[in-house]
Design a protein around this motif. Structure first.
Motif, mmCIF file in Angstrom:
data_model
loop_
_atom_site.group_PDB
_atom_site.id
_atom_site.type_symbol
_atom_site.label_atom_id
_atom_site.label_comp_id
_atom_site.label_asym_id
_atom_site.label_seq_id
_atom_site.Cartn_x
_atom_site.Cartn_y
_atom_site.Cartn_z
ATOM 1 N N TRP A 75 -7.019 1.293 11.655
ATOM 2 C CA TRP A 75 -8.236 1.928 12.147
ATOM 3 C C TRP A 75 -9.058 2.503 11.000
ATOM 4 O O TRP A 75 -8.512 3.009 10.021
ATOM 5 N N ALA A 76 -10.366 2.431 11.160
ATOM 6 C CA ALA A 76 -11.293 2.988 10.169
ATOM 7 C C ALA A 76 -12.302 3.881 10.861
ATOM 8 O O ALA A 76 -12.594 3.733 12.041
ATOM 9 N N VAL A 109 -16.705 4.013 4.474
ATOM 10 C CA VAL A 109 -15.617 3.572 5.345
ATOM 11 C C VAL A 109 -14.319 4.144 4.801
ATOM 12 O O VAL A 109 -14.030 4.032 3.610
ATOM 13 N N GLU A 110 -13.555 4.762 5.677
ATOM 14 C CA GLU A 110 -12.267 5.317 5.264
ATOM 15 C C GLU A 110 -11.243 5.143 6.369
ATOM 16 O O GLU A 110 -11.583 4.979 7.541
ATOM 17 N N ARG A 111 -9.987 5.154 5.944
ATOM 18 C CA ARG A 111 -8.907 5.030 6.902
ATOM 19 C C ARG A 111 -8.921 6.225 7.851
ATOM 20 O O ARG A 111 -9.065 7.374 7.422
ATOM 21 N N ALA A 112 -8.813 5.955 9.133
ATOM 22 C CA ALA A 112 -8.874 7.019 10.138
ATOM 23 C C ALA A 112 -7.628 7.893 10.075
ATOM 24 O O ALA A 112 -6.516 7.392 9.893
ATOM 25 N N ARG A 113 -7.838 9.197 10.232
ATOM 26 C CA ARG A 113 -6.724 10.144 10.283
ATOM 27 C C ARG A 113 -6.224 10.278 11.714
ATOM 28 O O ARG A 113 -6.972 10.053 12.675
ATOM 29 N N PRO A 114 -4.954 10.648 11.888
ATOM 30 C CA PRO A 114 -4.414 10.778 13.244
ATOM 31 C C PRO A 114 -5.250 11.681 14.140
ATOM 32 O O PRO A 114 -5.420 11.397 15.322
ATOM 33 N N GLN A 115 -5.794 12.789 13.580
ATOM 34 C CA GLN A 115 -6.584 13.708 14.401
ATOM 35 C C GLN A 115 -7.826 13.019 14.968
ATOM 36 O O GLN A 115 -8.266 13.331 16.080
ATOM 37 N N ALA A 163 -0.151 -4.863 5.877
ATOM 38 C CA ALA A 163 -1.177 -4.680 4.860
ATOM 39 C C ALA A 163 -1.775 -3.290 4.977
ATOM 40 O O ALA A 163 -2.234 -2.896 6.035
ATOM 41 N N SER A 164 -1.751 -2.547 3.893
ATOM 42 C CA SER A 164 -2.253 -1.181 3.915
ATOM 43 C C SER A 164 -3.697 -1.139 3.429
ATOM 44 O O SER A 164 -4.032 -1.740 2.405
ATOM 45 N N PRO A 165 -4.554 -0.417 4.142
ATOM 46 C CA PRO A 165 -5.942 -0.276 3.681
ATOM 47 C C PRO A 165 -6.008 0.675 2.504
ATOM 48 O O PRO A 165 -5.051 1.406 2.220
ATOM 49 N N GLY A 174 -12.634 -1.146 -3.133
ATOM 50 C CA GLY A 174 -11.973 -0.918 -1.851
ATOM 51 C C GLY A 174 -12.786 -1.350 -0.655
ATOM 52 O O GLY A 174 -12.235 -1.573 0.429
ATOM 53 N N ILE A 175 -14.108 -1.505 -0.809
ATOM 54 C CA ILE A 175 -14.933 -1.850 0.346
ATOM 55 C C ILE A 175 -14.692 -3.285 0.789
ATOM 56 O O ILE A 175 -14.865 -3.622 1.971
ATOM 57 N N GLU A 176 -14.266 -4.149 -0.147
ATOM 58 C CA GLU A 176 -14.044 -5.547 0.215
ATOM 59 C C GLU A 176 -12.985 -5.676 1.307
ATOM 60 O O GLU A 176 -13.072 -6.572 2.156
ATOM 61 N N TYR A 177 -11.973 -4.795 1.257
ATOM 62 C CA TYR A 177 -10.936 -4.841 2.296
ATOM 63 C C TYR A 177 -11.569 -4.679 3.671
ATOM 64 O O TYR A 177 -11.295 -5.445 4.603
#
Length: 367
Positions: A259-260, A291-297, A180-182, A203-206
């Motif tokens: 991760w978020a 809230v956002e999907r965490a970046r690799p950095q 499942a993709s955020p 998108g916040i419901e996810y």
């Protein structure tokens, strides 16, 4: 005899920390061990925190399905000695609320919240590694009229804390993301000071459903959102505060393994208004949570710690993620190409991959 019991219990927790377990099963197993050494009231409260900000990201309590947001708020809004973050930062890593308040916790908002469930005493233990990274906390409670927590109790938890931290870190961080993709775009929710949702974006419901502690159907906010909101409001009210607790920002892994990054900021009605303008027409203070999907950095430091890479191995991994060749890595770090290859072998073994491409994929799969 008591010392032998404590030593055996610490050894048992160390053994549990080395086993592959999910957080809840690890904490349940450790609860049984701790209870044999330290009698306590009802169930312990296990918390996970972001090692950077020390903001709460999740919890487990057998009798509390969700941590009340106002309980989390007492960790940031109380300027007295009983502040939750202050207890986590105590020199020994183990302290009681009675000690933190000079023997009289009745003036602490935290004590009043605890007393709702009959918890007159609280002992909080920082779950920190020898390297200094903190991954969680353990709260034990006793009802009024019972024996106070002792120095022996604190000594046992201080000895067990590194193993509790190790097991928590492994259980929480090494999960794999689900299919499942955020949402790709950041999502926002606006909360009142009473923790009610006033507005939201698509998108916040996810995230409300995926982050630990969240249950939209029951109106329960994820622990990380409540903690960030409380911290943001506290920082805004006390802009001169030097508590060193950092920005209202936290990294947290959802139930899906995705991760978020959670950010919080009080709302203002206009750019030139003071903070009091964040009150709406009805006098209600509000805070925006993004809230956002965490970046690799953003995940790199926390994941490298999860895989227990050395500082040199982290430097090499960072360069591998930047697509540097062996020669470029050697030149950048002033080591030989042969040494680079030896470090890469160790990195592959620790992360469970066999190639640079697989290493890059593993790091990026968490984001």
């Amino acid at each position: 005899m008591a010392g032998h019991v404590s030593d055996r219990a610490v050894d048992a927790i160390a053994g549990l920390a080395r086993e592959p377990r999910d957080p809840v099963s690890f904490w349940r197993a450790c609860t049984a061990v701790v209870a044999d050494v330290i009698p306590h009231y009802k169930s312990p409260c296990w918390l996970t925190v972001d090692p950077e900000s020390l903001l709460v990201t999740g919890h487990f309590h057998e009798e509390l399905r969700a941590v009340p947001p106002d309980w989390l708020a007492t960790g940031y809004a109380d300027d007295g000695a009983g502040r939750g973050l202050g207890m986590l930062k105590s020199g020994t890593g183990v302290t009681t609320l009675h000690e933190a308040t000079g023997g009289d916790p009745t003036h602490s908002p935290r004590w009043h919240v605890n007393m709702r469930i009959g918890a007159h005493q609280e002992m909080l233990t920082r779950l920190g590694l020898p390297t200094g990274e903190v991954w969680g906390a353990l709260g034990l409670y006793r009802e009024q009229g019972t024996e106070m927590f002792t120095d022996a109790d604190k000594g046992f938890l201080a000895a067990a804390a590194p193993y509790l931290a190790e097991g928590t870190r492994r259980a929480v961080l090494l999960g794999q993301a689900s299919a499942a993709s955020p949402p790709d775009a950041p999502a926002m929710v606006v909360l009142s000071e009473g923790w009610e949702i006033r507005s939201r974006t698509p998108g916040i419901e996810y995230w409300l459903a995926d982050l630990p502690g969240g249950d939209p159907g029951a109106g329960q906010l994820p622990s990380a959102l409540a903690a960030v909101a409380a911290h943001a409001l506290h920082k805004a009210r006390t802009p001169q505060s030097q508590d060193g607790s950092g920005p209202a920002r936290s990294r947290v892994m959802g139930r899906s393994g995705n991760w978020a990054v959670v950010h919080g900021s009080p709302l203002e009605s206009s750019l030139d208004s003071p903070f009091d303008s964040s009150l709406d027409g009805g006098g209600e203070r509000r805070v925006a949570i993004i809230v956002e999907r965490a970046r690799p950095q953003e995940l790199f430091p926390i994941l490298m710690s999860a895989y227990e890479l050395t500082p040199r191995e982290r430097d090499i991994t960072r360069l591998v993620l930047d697509a540097a060749t062996t020669a470029e890595i050697a030149q950048s770090l002033f080591i030989s190409p042969h040494t680079v290859q030896q470090h890469l072998k160790n990195i592959f073994a620790k992360t469970g991959v066999r190639s640079r491409r697989a290493l890059v994929g593993k790091v990026f799969s968490h984001a």
